[in-house]
Design a protein around this motif. Structure first.
Motif, PDB file in Angstrom:
ATOM      1  N   GLU A 128      73.277  16.372  32.607  1.00 58.04           N
ATOM      2  CA  GLU A 128      72.024  15.808  32.546  1.00 58.04           C
ATOM      3  C   GLU A 128      71.029  16.808  31.904  1.00 58.04           C
ATOM      4  O   GLU A 128      71.162  18.001  32.007  1.00 58.04           O
ATOM      5  CB  GLU A 128      71.606  15.666  33.876  1.00 58.04           C
ATOM      6  N   VAL A 171      75.625   4.205  26.219  1.00 59.50           N
ATOM      7  CA  VAL A 171      76.263   5.341  27.287  1.00 59.50           C
ATOM      8  C   VAL A 171      75.035   6.204  27.876  1.00 59.50           C
ATOM      9  O   VAL A 171      75.432   7.396  28.574  1.00 59.50           O
ATOM     10  CB  VAL A 171      77.478   5.781  26.768  1.00 59.50           C
ATOM     11  N   ILE A 172      74.031   6.339  27.356  1.00 60.37           N
ATOM     12  CA  ILE A 172      72.835   7.183  27.729  1.00 60.37           C
ATOM     13  C   ILE A 172      71.889   6.600  28.660  1.00 60.37           C
ATOM     14  O   ILE A 172      71.414   5.384  28.616  1.00 60.37           O
ATOM     15  CB  ILE A 172      72.064   7.625  26.530  1.00 60.37           C
ATOM     16  N   TYR A 220      67.547  12.526  30.664  1.00 63.63           N
ATOM     17  CA  TYR A 220      68.835  11.759  30.269  1.00 63.63           C
ATOM     18  C   TYR A 220      70.093  12.436  30.390  1.00 63.63           C
ATOM     19  O   TYR A 220      70.235  13.474  30.731  1.00 63.63           O
ATOM     20  CB  TYR A 220      68.584  11.473  28.569  1.00 63.63           C
ATOM     21  N   SER A 221      71.091  11.333  30.678  1.00 66.33           N
ATOM     22  CA  SER A 221      72.468  11.977  31.002  1.00 66.33           C
ATOM     23  C   SER A 221      73.249  10.919  30.422  1.00 66.33           C
ATOM     24  O   SER A 221      73.073  10.004  30.108  1.00 66.33           O
ATOM     25  CB  SER A 221      72.521  11.887  32.577  1.00 66.33           C
ATOM     26  N   PHE A 222      74.623  11.528  30.445  1.00 68.94           N
ATOM     27  CA  PHE A 222      75.730  10.727  29.809  1.00 68.94           C
ATOM     28  C   PHE A 222      76.924  11.510  30.262  1.00 68.94           C
ATOM     29  O   PHE A 222      76.975  12.886  30.580  1.00 68.94           O
ATOM     30  CB  PHE A 222      75.641  10.810  28.251  1.00 68.94           C
ATOM     31  N   VAL A 257      67.940   3.193  23.557  1.00 71.04           N
ATOM     32  CA  VAL A 257      68.267   3.655  24.816  1.00 71.04           C
ATOM     33  C   VAL A 257      67.315   3.002  25.926  1.00 71.04           C
ATOM     34  O   VAL A 257      66.148   3.154  25.597  1.00 71.04           O
ATOM     35  CB  VAL A 257      68.288   5.326  24.985  1.00 71.04           C
ATOM     36  N   MET A 314      77.275   9.251  19.487  1.00 66.76           N
ATOM     37  CA  MET A 314      77.206   8.756  20.825  1.00 66.76           C
ATOM     38  C   MET A 314      76.258   7.424  20.896  1.00 66.76           C
ATOM     39  O   MET A 314      75.205   7.384  20.184  1.00 66.76           O
ATOM     40  CB  MET A 314      76.617   9.677  21.694  1.00 66.76           C
TER      41      MET A 314
END
Length: 70
Positions: free
Chosen positions: A31, A5-6, A19-21, A47, A1
């Motif tokens: 999340e 995108v995080i 943190y979420s994606f 990130v 990943m």
């Protein structure tokens, strides 16, 4: 990943956050909590960090006049 995108959100005082994606398989938003160690790890791989803003708490004042009674 990929790091871009995080979304990492950190509480300024504690250094912890979340943190979420979007899951690449099911496309659901994921999340997770992030303690200081995870925050440090995510930052080390690039990130971006967004500081969590303190929510504005709107305090309602008591209206003028006598209190309600039975």
């Amino acid at each position: 990943m990929r790091a871009d995108v995080i979304l990492l959100t950190v509480e300024p005082h504690s250094g912890e956050g979340t943190y979420s994606f979007v899951c690449p398989s099911c496309e659901d938003l994921v999340e997770k909590p992030a303690d200081r160690k995870i925050v440090s790890l995510l930052k080390s791989v690039g990130v971006d960090v967004a500081e969590r803003q303190n929510p504005v708490v709107k305090v309602e004042t008591r209206p003028e006049g006598p209190a309600f009674t039975l």
